[in-house]
Each structure stands twice: as structure tokens, then as C-alpha cells.
Design an enzyme around this catalytic site. Structure first.
Site, PDB file in Angstrom:
ATOM      1  CB  SER A 261      -0.949  -0.063   1.192  1.00 18.91           C
ATOM      2  OG  SER A 261      -2.064   0.719   0.938  1.00 18.91           O
ATOM      3  CG  HIS A 402      -5.682  -2.463   0.457  1.00 19.80           C
ATOM      4  ND1 HIS A 402      -4.931  -2.157  -0.644  1.00 19.80           N
ATOM      5  CD2 HIS A 402      -5.176  -1.725   1.479  1.00 19.80           C
ATOM      6  CE1 HIS A 402      -4.019  -1.261  -0.317  1.00 19.80           C
ATOM      7  NE2 HIS A 402      -4.141  -0.993   0.973  1.00 19.80           N
TER       8      HIS A 402
END
Ligand code: GTR
Length: 421
Positions: A261, A402
Site C-alpha cells: 500500500s 487490500h
């Protein structure tokens, strides 16, 4: 009066942009755009061989990303001292060697320290390592009770017991699932990890962390072309590399820089700016990371610069809601890693990070790898989920959201073993 009106208007406008932002998740609404050719210089000259890439195209792209996206590091600062805070050759019930190494930096009366937690395989003399930042402190990556808890600022997180911006014992081991320490060691790799907020707290405040070390006079934030937090974190990875080069238990020619990320964006920038990193892994790095900005799918440049104004340099704001004006795109950032191995990974449900944009970016970077005789992503057709393509440039999209999972690490380890052979 005029100033007040301008400020009020700016505030209202800023809020509006924020409130009204609707991410596009419809492929048919992705704008048509031309992908800048990484094998053409800014003046339009064709790059025909590795030498022209290294001498001309790469430096000008690197300079562009430095001054307009991530920001320049304003000066040099070497490690003032290295302290081994703790070392155990039979840590975790004899399963691993562990070291906790503190690096100290000093300038004009200011001091900054960060700790590298190292787990090394016992049966390898000079281990290749994965180096990556963690989100909530070194003590979160495993259940290991001997890992020192950082005192640096942390984002509050009730479920992890983080209140008043302080990490506590309660969060020990909470990120174990994101760090396959056992798998990594079993494969003969070491792991080096650092809590990223020890270099710069992840908040819009340039009076703390490493940035003030380079201020002159009453400066209180970096200049428009100077580093945001991502570049500061990348700087930290390079300083960690300075240390790793001196540690005889480590093969410093085989350091794979990894990140998830925002820390995936950081890993890519670190790998682009510092060619000592042997390979780069971007896990779900999205906007400002691997994903193509001009697709404006999910998170966009304007949105990211609004919600995280400290991540990039201020010059990057010129492209807020104006990606068409960008003379480059993120595939050219990935190309800066060539010919070194690069793995870009996405997750099916992580649409905010634009999986297709991440894939295409790896694909459009591939001609630069080809120039070096390396195999990139051979087709613009995305592979099915959980069907990795593993060449010098690798890509997978896995099921789920995610995150970093055991599946991701299985792929990274397999690929890194092959690439660093
Ligand atoms: C999100 C941000 C992304 C990504 C993510 C993360 O809020 O919009 O760009 O970096 O945070 O770091 O988890």
C-alpha cells in the site's frame, strides 16, 4: 479582507473536492489517453539500446519523478552510530537468529533513531533479505515477546490498543498474518523490518521526523520540489541499506525491497532512486505507486493529494484532477527499476488501487526490460486471479481485498529465489 475571502474560498473548495469525489469503478468511463513511451526521451528521441537508456532516458525520468512527484532529498546525512540493542542466535525457540539494530542520525543538535528488526535463517552464511516497513511497529510482525516496542508516534487504532498515539503490548503480533516470517526463513531468506513512523510520522506535519534536519533559517516545511513523507521513508530504506552493507550475516547484493500500500509506493520509489536494491515488490500500491494515474480509476492524484497532503512533494498537486497534463505515468517509474526484477501484485477486491492500472503499468514498463534482454509482461491481457506471471517483471492478482497474505508471500519467495539465483 481579500486574503480572508481567498482562504475561505480555498477551504470551501477543498472540502467540496473532498466531499464530492466519486471514484470511478466503471471501465467504460476510463478516459482514452496516450501512454507516454518510456523508450522516447522528453525531446522525442528514440532510445535504442541500454546505453542510451542509462545515459539519457533514465536520468531525465528519474529527475522528473524526483522534482515533481516524490520530491528531492535536500542533503546528505550519514549514519552517526550503529547500536546492536539486542541479539540472539537462538531466538524464537531456536528457530532464528534475531538482531535489533538501532541507527542514529545527528545534525545541528537534532537526533533521529530507528530500529531495524532482523530475523535471519540459522543455516545460511550470508542471507538474502526482504526489507520492508511495517505499519504498526516491529513488535506487530510476529508473536516474538522480545521485540522492542517503538516509542514513535502511531495512528490511534482501538482494536490494536493504540491510544494517544502510543504503541502498546496489546498490539504484539497483530500483523503476523501480513508477515510470513516462518515461510521467509524456511526459504533461506532473512527479514529486515522497520516501523515507518520512526523516520517520519504519517501525518501532515513537517516539523517532526527527518524533514527538519535540512531546514535553513526559519523554514518549517520542505520546498515545493522537496521531499514529502514517501521520499523520506524511501530515504530511510536507503539508510537501512547502508547498514545492511556492513552486516556480514547479510548478502547486501540480494536485498529485495518490499512494501504494501502506501509502503508499496515507498518501496517502488526506494528501488527507483537507489539501485543497490536488487529487486522490488509492490503489494497493492495503487495510486502514486504502481497504478497508472491517467486511468483515474479508484483513487486519483487529486484525491490522494487532498487526503494525504504530506505524501508527495507539493509540485505534484499541479496534476490534481488534471492527470492529462502529466508528461509521465507510473509505468515509467516502474521502468526506472529495470533491469532489476520487479513484482507488482494486486487484489481482486482492491479496486481503489486499480488492479488493471497496476497490471498495465507493469506491461508498459516491459519494453525497457526487453531492451536489456529481460522478460517483462508479454501481453496486455490480464491473467486470471491466482495465476501469477513470473518473469523478471512479475504480476499477480489474487482473490480477496487490500492486504498482504500468505499467498502473496508464497509467490514473492518463489519468484525471488528464482530471480536472485
Ligand atoms: C489509503 C490510500 C491508499 C493506500 C492505503 C494504505 O487510504 O488512499 O493510497 O496507500 O491507504 O496505505 O493502506
Amino acid at each position: 479582507m481579500k486574503v480572508i475571502i481567498i482562504i475561505v474560498a480555498a477551504l470551501l473548495f477543498g472540502q467540496n473536492v473532498f466531499a464530492q469525489f466519486q471514484p470511478n469503478y466503471d471501465e467504460s468511463k476510463v478516459p482514452v489517453f496516450t501512454v507516454p513511451d518510456p523508450l522516447k526521451t522528453f525531446k522525442g528521441k528514440k532510445v535504442r539500446n541500454p546505453k542510451q537508456w542509462v545515459k539519457k532516458a533514465r536520468p531525465e525520468l528519474l529527475e522528473y519523478f524526483t522534482k515533481n512527484v516524490y520530491g528531492e532529498v535536500p542533503g546528505e546525512l550519514k549514519i552517526a552510530s550503529v547500536d546492536i540493542l539486542e541479539q540472539n542466535d537462538n531466538a524464537c525457540n531456536g528457530k532464528t537468529k534475531r538482531k535489533q539494530v538501532e541507527l542514529t542520525f545527528e545534525k545541528d543538535g537534532q537526533t533521529l533513531r530507528f530500529v531495524i528488526l532482523l530475523y535471519l535463517p540459522k543455516n545460511v552464511e550470508k542471507a538474502p533479505v526482504f526489507l520492508g516497513y511495517n505499519f504498526y511497529g516491529n513488535h506487530t510482525v510476529s508473536e516474538d515477546v522480545d521485540v522492542i516496542i517503538s516509542e514513535a508516534w502511531a495512528r490511534d487504532n482501538e482494536s490494536f490498543g493504540i491510544i494517544n498515539n502510543q504503541l502498546t503490548e496489546q498490539s504484539r503480533g497483530v500483523q503476523t498474518d501480513q508477515w510470513a516470517v516462518g515461510q521467509i526463513l524456511d526459504a533461506g531468506f532473512g527479514l529486515a523490518t522497520i516501523y515507518y513512523c520512526e523516520i517520519d510520522a504519517d501525518k501532515d506535519d513537517f516539523t517532526d521526523g527527518i524533514h527538519p534536519f535540512f531546514y535553513v533559517d526559519d523554514q518549517d516545511r520542505p520546498a515545493a520540489s522537496e521531499w514529502g513523507s514517501i521520499a523520506a521513508w524511501a530515504w530511510g530504506l536507503s539508510r537501512a541499506m547502508d547498514y545492511l552493507e556492513t552486516d556480514s550475516d547479510i548478502d547486501a547484493s540480494k536485498v529485495v525491497v518490499f512494501g504494501h500500500s502506501r509502503l508499496g509506493k515507498t518501496a517502488i520509489w526506494a528501488g527507483a532512486a537507489d539501485q543497490r536494491f536488487a529487486a522490488v515488490i509492490s503489494n497493492n500500491s495503487g495510486c502514486g505507486g504502481a497504478a497508472l494515474s491517467k486511468r483515474k480509476f479508484g483513487e486519483t492524484v487529486g484525491r490522494i493529494n487532498t487526503s494525504f497532503p504530506h505524501w508527495f512533494c507539493r509540485n505534484f498537486r499541479e496534476f490534481n484532477f488534471n492527470e492529462e497534463a502529466l508528461p509521465v505515468d507510473q509505468h515509467e517509474l516502474l521502468a526506472l527499476i529495470a533491469p532489476r526484477p520487479l513484482y507488482v501484485a494486486s487484489a481482486e477486491e482492491d479496486r481503489w488501487a486499480d488492479p488493471r492500472g497496476e497490471f498495465l503499468s507493469a506491461f508498459y514498463a516491459s519494453p525497457v526490460y526487453k531492451l536489456f534482454g529481460k522478460k517483462g509482461i508479454p501481453t496486455s491481457e490480464m491473467p486470471d486471479v491466482n495465476q501469477p506471471i513470473q518473469n523478471t517483471v512479475a504480476y499477480h492478482i489474487r482473490t480477496g481485498g487490500h492486504d498482504v497474505t500468505a499467498y502473496d508471500w508464497q509467490q514473492y519467495i518463489k519468484w525471488a529465489k528464482e530471480q536472485l539465483k
